[in-house]
Design a protein around this motif. Structure first.
Motif, PDB file in Angstrom:
ATOM      1  N   TYR A   1      20.908 -19.876  36.704  1.00  0.00           N
ATOM      2  CA  TYR A   1      21.863 -18.911  37.232  1.00  0.00           C
ATOM      3  C   TYR A   1      22.666 -19.422  38.429  1.00  0.00           C
ATOM      4  O   TYR A   1      23.866 -19.144  38.529  1.00  0.00           O
ATOM      5  N   PRO A   2      22.052 -20.175  39.380  1.00  0.00           N
ATOM      6  CA  PRO A   2      22.848 -20.597  40.538  1.00  0.00           C
ATOM      7  C   PRO A   2      23.806 -21.752  40.269  1.00  0.00           C
ATOM      8  O   PRO A   2      24.653 -22.044  41.111  1.00  0.00           O
ATOM      9  N   THR A   3      23.714 -22.423  39.113  1.00  0.00           N
ATOM     10  CA  THR A   3      24.444 -23.664  38.900  1.00  0.00           C
ATOM     11  C   THR A   3      25.932 -23.430  38.669  1.00  0.00           C
ATOM     12  O   THR A   3      26.368 -22.366  38.233  1.00  0.00           O
ATOM     13  N   ARG A   4      26.695 -24.468  38.943  1.00  0.00           N
ATOM     14  CA  ARG A   4      28.127 -24.414  38.687  1.00  0.00           C
ATOM     15  C   ARG A   4      28.412 -24.195  37.202  1.00  0.00           C
ATOM     16  O   ARG A   4      29.341 -23.463  36.841  1.00  0.00           O
TER      17      ARG A   4
ATOM     18  N   PHE B   1      26.674 -22.518  34.986  1.00  0.00           N
ATOM     19  CA  PHE B   1      26.503 -21.107  34.619  1.00  0.00           C
ATOM     20  C   PHE B   1      27.619 -20.257  35.201  1.00  0.00           C
ATOM     21  O   PHE B   1      28.160 -19.374  34.517  1.00  0.00           O
ATOM     22  N   GLN B   2      27.989 -20.507  36.452  1.00  0.00           N
ATOM     23  CA  GLN B   2      29.056 -19.730  37.064  1.00  0.00           C
ATOM     24  C   GLN B   2      30.368 -19.898  36.301  1.00  0.00           C
ATOM     25  O   GLN B   2      31.119 -18.942  36.107  1.00  0.00           O
ATOM     26  N   THR B   3      30.631 -21.118  35.856  1.00  0.00           N
ATOM     27  CA  THR B   3      31.825 -21.359  35.043  1.00  0.00           C
ATOM     28  C   THR B   3      31.742 -20.608  33.729  1.00  0.00           C
ATOM     29  O   THR B   3      32.739 -20.035  33.254  1.00  0.00           O
TER      30      THR B   3
ATOM     31  N   LYS C   1      33.269 -17.466  36.802  1.00  0.00           N
ATOM     32  CA  LYS C   1      33.293 -17.468  38.252  1.00  0.00           C
ATOM     33  C   LYS C   1      33.399 -18.888  38.788  1.00  0.00           C
ATOM     34  O   LYS C   1      33.209 -19.858  38.056  1.00  0.00           O
ATOM     35  N   GLU C   2      33.718 -19.003  40.076  1.00  0.00           N
ATOM     36  CA  GLU C   2      33.826 -20.303  40.724  1.00  0.00           C
ATOM     37  C   GLU C   2      32.572 -20.576  41.559  1.00  0.00           C
ATOM     38  O   GLU C   2      31.759 -19.682  41.809  1.00  0.00           O
TER      39      GLU C   2
ATOM     40  N   GLY D   1      28.946 -22.430  42.739  1.00  0.00           N
ATOM     41  CA  GLY D   1      27.674 -22.741  42.112  1.00  0.00           C
ATOM     42  C   GLY D   1      27.118 -24.065  42.593  1.00  0.00           C
ATOM     43  O   GLY D   1      27.835 -24.907  43.134  1.00  0.00           O
TER      44      GLY D   1
ATOM     45  N   ASP E   1      22.199 -28.468  37.422  1.00  0.00           N
ATOM     46  CA  ASP E   1      23.551 -28.311  36.890  1.00  0.00           C
ATOM     47  C   ASP E   1      23.843 -29.366  35.826  1.00  0.00           C
ATOM     48  O   ASP E   1      24.458 -29.061  34.795  1.00  0.00           O
TER      49      ASP E   1
END
Length: 213
Positions: A40-43, A45-47, A51-52, A54, A60
């Protein structure tokens, strides 16, 4: 050569790949989301969720790799949704909204036929009623020179393991004890099937283990 892989598949320390009592409210079963706290915290997943930001680093890197290089996916019916039995209608189109994260032909194992569903972003859900071998044959043909990902859930991975069809598994061992749920390896002799550990990397949130045969 194209391979058949499992990637980014999270399991608890006691070997469960999903919690019990999957439902529309709990698609991963009770406490199942805890298995993915590493992601969940990784870039990546955010992508994935638009979202931006992470975190970067090992988690990641493995998260990005878990969806890269695949030309087709295979999912069990429970991974597609909570509907059981014959399809009552065509309303349910997966957990992911109009633009699922697969962006490639995706084959759903089921006993009940349903016409293909074309989604945004290149995902096409095909419903396969004649077994895991048929689904794999279709997925390999669709993937071409790219790999095929066995995306889960637990029962689907176990079936392809026992059939000797999986070339590589990337497992993410999360520091969670579920106590019950769906056991990934119960009764399966991985060394007997030819698997060995070829990579193991630990972070604060998980241990990434790659098994190859």
């Amino acid at each position: 050569m194209a391979r058949v892989r499992v990637a980014g598949f999270a399991v608890s320390i006691d070997g469960f790949g999903a919690g019990p009592d999957q439902s529309r409210e709990n698609p991963l079963g009770l406490r199942g989301p805890e298995l993915h706290n590493w992601f969940y915290p990784t870039r990546s997943f955010q992508t994935m969720i638009g979202k931006e930001g992470g975190t970067e680093g090992v988690d990641d890197r493995f998260g990005r790799a878990s969806m890269a290089g695949f030309g087709a996916f295979i999912l069990g019916r429970n991974m597609f949704g909570p509907v059981r039995g014959d399809w009552p209608d065509d309303v349910w189109k997966g957990w992911w909204g109009d633009n699922p994260p697969y962006h490639a032909p995706t084959y759903i194992l089921t006993h009940y036929p349903r016409p293909p569903i074309e989604m945004e972003g290149g995902t096409i859900f095909h419903f396969v009623t004649d077994g895991i071998e048929s689904a794999l044959t279709q997925a390999k043909a669709a993937a071409g020179d790219l790999d095929v990902k066995i995306g889960g859930g637990v029962s689907t991975v176990r079936q392809y393991l026992l059939a000797g069809a999986i070339d590589e598994l990337h497992l993410v061992i999360s520091p969670v004890l579920l106590g019950q749920g769906e056991s990934l390896f119960a009764g399966i002799d991985l060394p007997g099937l030819g698997y060995r550990v070829t990579e193991s990397v630990s972070t604060e949130l998980a241990t990434h283990v790659v098994l190859t045969r």
